[in-house]
Design an enzyme around this catalytic site. Structure first.
Site, mmCIF file in Angstrom:
data_model
loop_
_atom_site.group_PDB
_atom_site.id
_atom_site.type_symbol
_atom_site.label_atom_id
_atom_site.label_comp_id
_atom_site.label_asym_id
_atom_site.label_seq_id
_atom_site.Cartn_x
_atom_site.Cartn_y
_atom_site.Cartn_z
ATOM 1 N N LEU A 1 -5.837 6.671 2.439
ATOM 2 C CA LEU A 1 -6.272 5.996 2.156
ATOM 3 C C LEU A 1 -6.027 4.691 3.099
ATOM 4 O O LEU A 1 -7.363 4.201 2.941
ATOM 5 C CB LEU A 1 -5.046 5.392 0.511
ATOM 6 C CG LEU A 1 -5.802 4.225 0.247
ATOM 7 C CD1 LEU A 1 -7.562 4.197 -0.295
ATOM 8 C CD2 LEU A 1 -5.006 3.925 -1.150
ATOM 9 N N THR A 2 -5.005 5.083 3.814
ATOM 10 C CA THR A 2 -4.960 3.819 4.996
ATOM 11 C C THR A 2 -5.865 4.472 5.632
ATOM 12 O O THR A 2 -6.311 5.607 6.316
ATOM 13 C CB THR A 2 -3.743 4.265 5.509
ATOM 14 O OG1 THR A 2 -2.473 3.859 3.832
ATOM 15 C CG2 THR A 2 -3.366 3.521 6.430
ATOM 16 N N ASN B 1 1.028 4.382 -8.158
ATOM 17 C CA ASN B 1 1.191 4.367 -9.346
ATOM 18 C C ASN B 1 2.810 5.538 -9.051
ATOM 19 O O ASN B 1 3.995 5.115 -9.145
ATOM 20 C CB ASN B 1 0.992 3.931 -9.756
ATOM 21 C CG ASN B 1 2.010 2.297 -10.838
ATOM 22 O OD1 ASN B 1 2.454 2.062 -10.000
ATOM 23 N ND2 ASN B 1 2.060 2.140 -12.218
ATOM 24 N N GLU C 1 3.667 2.998 0.273
ATOM 25 C CA GLU C 1 3.260 3.134 -0.949
ATOM 26 C C GLU C 1 3.390 2.019 -1.583
ATOM 27 O O GLU C 1 3.993 1.427 -2.517
ATOM 28 C CB GLU C 1 4.722 4.098 -1.851
ATOM 29 C CG GLU C 1 4.871 5.574 -1.444
ATOM 30 C CD GLU C 1 3.415 5.928 -1.842
ATOM 31 O OE1 GLU C 1 2.628 6.144 -2.661
ATOM 32 O OE2 GLU C 1 3.272 7.606 -1.745
HETATM 33 C C1 LIG Z 1 5.427 7.429 8.080
HETATM 34 C C2 LIG Z 1 4.393 7.156 7.035
HETATM 35 C C3 LIG Z 1 3.469 7.747 6.353
HETATM 36 C C4 LIG Z 1 2.384 7.044 4.991
HETATM 37 N N1 LIG Z 1 1.865 8.402 5.027
HETATM 38 C C5 LIG Z 1 0.956 7.808 3.702
HETATM 39 C C6 LIG Z 1 -0.433 9.004 3.696
HETATM 40 O O1 LIG Z 1 0.499 9.859 3.261
HETATM 41 N N2 LIG Z 1 -1.384 7.538 2.583
HETATM 42 C C7 LIG Z 1 -1.699 7.107 3.060
HETATM 43 O O2 LIG Z 1 -2.837 6.843 3.062
HETATM 44 N N3 LIG Z 1 -0.676 6.132 3.425
HETATM 45 C C8 LIG Z 1 0.233 6.118 3.993
HETATM 46 N N4 LIG Z 1 1.027 5.499 4.906
HETATM 47 C C9 LIG Z 1 0.763 4.148 4.963
HETATM 48 C C10 LIG Z 1 0.957 2.877 4.764
HETATM 49 O O3 LIG Z 1 0.743 3.167 2.674
HETATM 50 C C11 LIG Z 1 0.853 2.040 5.402
HETATM 51 O O4 LIG Z 1 1.715 1.916 6.375
HETATM 52 C C12 LIG Z 1 1.515 0.388 4.640
HETATM 53 O O5 LIG Z 1 0.416 0.316 3.327
HETATM 54 C C13 LIG Z 1 0.773 -0.270 4.823
HETATM 55 O O6 LIG Z 1 0.010 -0.815 5.932
HETATM 56 P P1 LIG Z 1 0.166 -1.150 8.123
HETATM 57 O O7 LIG Z 1 0.549 -0.327 7.817
HETATM 58 O O8 LIG Z 1 -1.485 -1.255 7.980
HETATM 59 O O9 LIG Z 1 0.060 -2.708 7.139
HETATM 60 P P2 LIG Z 1 -0.289 -4.147 7.047
HETATM 61 O O10 LIG Z 1 -1.444 -3.953 5.915
HETATM 62 O O11 LIG Z 1 -1.569 -4.707 8.320
HETATM 63 O O12 LIG Z 1 1.031 -5.005 6.983
HETATM 64 C C14 LIG Z 1 1.782 -5.779 8.093
HETATM 65 C C15 LIG Z 1 2.332 -6.674 7.004
HETATM 66 O O13 LIG Z 1 2.214 -7.544 6.934
HETATM 67 C C16 LIG Z 1 2.667 -7.633 5.652
HETATM 68 N N5 LIG Z 1 1.466 -8.020 4.353
HETATM 69 C C17 LIG Z 1 0.322 -7.926 3.805
HETATM 70 N N6 LIG Z 1 -0.687 -8.870 3.484
HETATM 71 C C18 LIG Z 1 0.041 -9.365 3.092
HETATM 72 C C19 LIG Z 1 0.346 -10.725 2.432
HETATM 73 N N7 LIG Z 1 -0.843 -11.100 1.748
HETATM 74 N N8 LIG Z 1 1.106 -11.613 2.368
HETATM 75 C C20 LIG Z 1 2.065 -11.710 2.743
HETATM 76 N N9 LIG Z 1 2.668 -9.744 3.816
HETATM 77 C C21 LIG Z 1 1.630 -9.389 3.926
HETATM 78 C C22 LIG Z 1 2.951 -6.681 5.354
HETATM 79 O O14 LIG Z 1 3.719 -6.484 3.915
HETATM 80 C C23 LIG Z 1 3.633 -5.934 6.060
HETATM 81 O O15 LIG Z 1 4.808 -6.547 6.584
HETATM 82 C C24 LIG Z 1 2.033 5.934 5.751
HETATM 83 C C25 LIG Z 1 3.062 5.245 6.465
HETATM 84 C C26 LIG Z 1 4.079 5.885 7.297
HETATM 85 C C27 LIG Z 1 4.965 4.020 8.064
#
Ligand SMILES: Cc1cc2nc3c(=O)[nH]c(=O)nc-3n(C[C@H](O)[C@H](O)[C@H](O)COP(=O)(O)OP(=O)(O)OC[C@H]3O[C@@H](n4cnc5c(N)ncnc54)[C@H](O)[C@@H]3O)c2cc1C
Length: 387
Positions: A134-135, A243, A366
């Site tokens: 998804l990400t 979820n 998540e």
């Molecule tokens: C080890 C690991 C495994 C993972 N496995 C999967 C997987 O299997 N499948 C998958 O799809 N994804 C996976 N992910 C991705 C994970 O779901 C995302 O990293 C997560 O959703 C956060 O996205 P981002 O890292 O792009 O951070 P960003 O969305 O860029 O966020 C950066 C910061 O901004 C904050 N922020 C964002 N929006 C707001 C807002 N509206 N108001 C205030 N603060 C905000 C966030 O809370 C965070 O602190 C994984 C991540 C990791 C680290």
């Protein structure tokens, strides 16, 4: 001495069958995972295929799903399995969560009968591994912005885009990939080896090192119409899967915390400082008491949410509350336990620092803690503060 879970008589909330499942998973972890996990973590490697077969043989993969070789267990049983796995390492629980609650659940919930027959029995047995894409590099918390596209070409679909941070990515036989189409966001099953589809591992991780994390690249990936998940339309499809996985984390995080607390109690009993056991000092006892309280509250919340899930009444906001509280408190417990171990707390000889750095990832994936706070804020005020 009273064990932290005994303080809250958690076992009295569980059925005999639930306790038996928990004990079985604990035995498997003690035998197959705990002796090796620090070395896997240090090397940044995981024998994922071997482990998937072991975990499949005890029935934990997709254990909360019915039919197609899945065990059809209740939510609390599934949660307890997550707890035991994460007490060993968050990376192991991640493997199981992504397999069962993201990849298998997506197929089970939204797939065609043929897709279910093709993938679910083999995935339940651990003979095939799945991942969930998804990400994207530029869209994590806001998946609605995704740039991956799926376009019609004749009777086929052609996918282009990049997914990032995908657990199990390079060891998967099938990727559930979410992409933008003319009819909104849809899910596709992309088998490994499809031309144009590659998975590259993320290197230099300091957290979740005993877990495979990959980038998925889709360059003109051509799939037949039957590769689409027919019953997932829009973002509610992937969010429904998340979820499920978040629910497992509510229990899982408490497993990591419990392992830290048990380690710290044992260490404080053995370690002498100023000619007395560390455990005999009031400052130490206050730390232990505070951690036991948060652990107990987190476990009670987890079991309560499990019962709501079994009754079919749990809401996404309640799952957010559990994920936010339990991961945040587990991380605090891990950090506090680390202080009790002093310098020994920074080595892989003890599991505490490993749990602490793992939980940094669990806090982010998540749904980050900030996103779950916003979910609760919206529920409490009726006002969305996401945008
Ligand atoms: C080890 C690991 C495994 C993972 N496995 C999967 C997987 O299997 N499948 C998958 O799809 N994804 C996976 N992910 C991705 C994970 O779901 C995302 O990293 C997560 O959703 C956060 O996205 P981002 O890292 O792009 O951070 P960003 O969305 O860029 O966020 C950066 C910061 O901004 C904050 N922020 C964002 N929006 C707001 C807002 N509206 N108001 C205030 N603060 C905000 C966030 O809370 C965070 O602190 C994984 C991540 C990791 C680290």
């Amino acid at each position: 001495m009273v064990a932290p879970t005994a303080l809250f008589a958690i076992d009295t909330l569980l059925t005999d069958e639930e306790r038996e499942i928990r004990n079985t998973v604990r035995r498997v972890c003690d035998r197959e995972i705990r002796p090796h996990v620090a070395a896997w973590f240090e090397a940044g490697e995981l024998p994922a295929r071997e482990l998937a077969r072991t975990l499949g043989s005890v029935g934990v993969l997709g254990m909360h799903l019915d039919g197609y070789g899945c065990a059809g267990m209740g939510a609390v049983s599934y949660g307890l399995a997550c707890l035991e796995l994460e007490a060993a390492d968050s990376g192991l629980r991640s493997l199981v969560s992504v397999q069962g609650s993201l990849a298998m659940y997506a197929i089970w919930k939204y797939g065609s009968e043929e897709q279910k027959q093709e993938w679910l029995p083999a995935m339940a047995a651990g003979k095939r591994i799945g991942c969930f894409g998804l990400t994207e590099p530029d869209f994590g918390s806001d998946p609605a912005g995704m740039r991956t596209t799926a376009k019609r070409e004749g009777g086929d679909w052609v996918l282009n885009g990049t997914k990032m941070w995908i657990t199990n990515g390079s060891v998967s036989d099938v990727a559930v990939v979410w992409a933008r189409t003319d009819e909104g966001i849809r899910g596709f099953l992309v088998p490994a080896g499809t031309p144009g589809f590659t998975a590259n591992d993320v290197k230099h991780k300091i957290s979740l090192r005993a877990s495979v994390t990959s980038e998925l690249v889709l360059e003109g990936v051509r799939l037949p119409d039957e590769a689409m998940l027919p019953d997932a339309r829009g973002l509610s499809g992937p969010l429904g899967c998340l979820n499920e996985a978040r629910f497992g984390i509510v229990f899982g995080a408490m497993g990591a915390a419990l392992d830290c607390l048990e380690t710290a109690i044992a260490y404080a009993g053995d370690r002498e400082v100023f000619a007395r056991p560390l455990a005999s000092f009031q400052l130490t006892q206050e730390k232990l008491a505070d951690m036991a309280l948060e652990l107990g509250k987190g476990l009670l919340l987890a079991v309560h949410l499990g019962r709501l899930k079994e009754a079919g009444t749990i809401t996404p906001e309640q799952v957010s509350a559990g994920k936010l509280n339990n991961v945040r408190e587990a991380l605090e417990i891990a950090r506090k336990c680390r202080t009790l171990l002093g310098a020994s707390g920074i080595t892989l000889e003890y599991p505490v620092i490993r749990h602490a750095v793992n939980l940094e990832s669990v806090l982010t994936y998540e749904g980050t803690s900030e996103i779950h706070s916003l979910v609760l804020g919206k529920a409490l005020t009726g006002i969305s503060a996401f945008h």
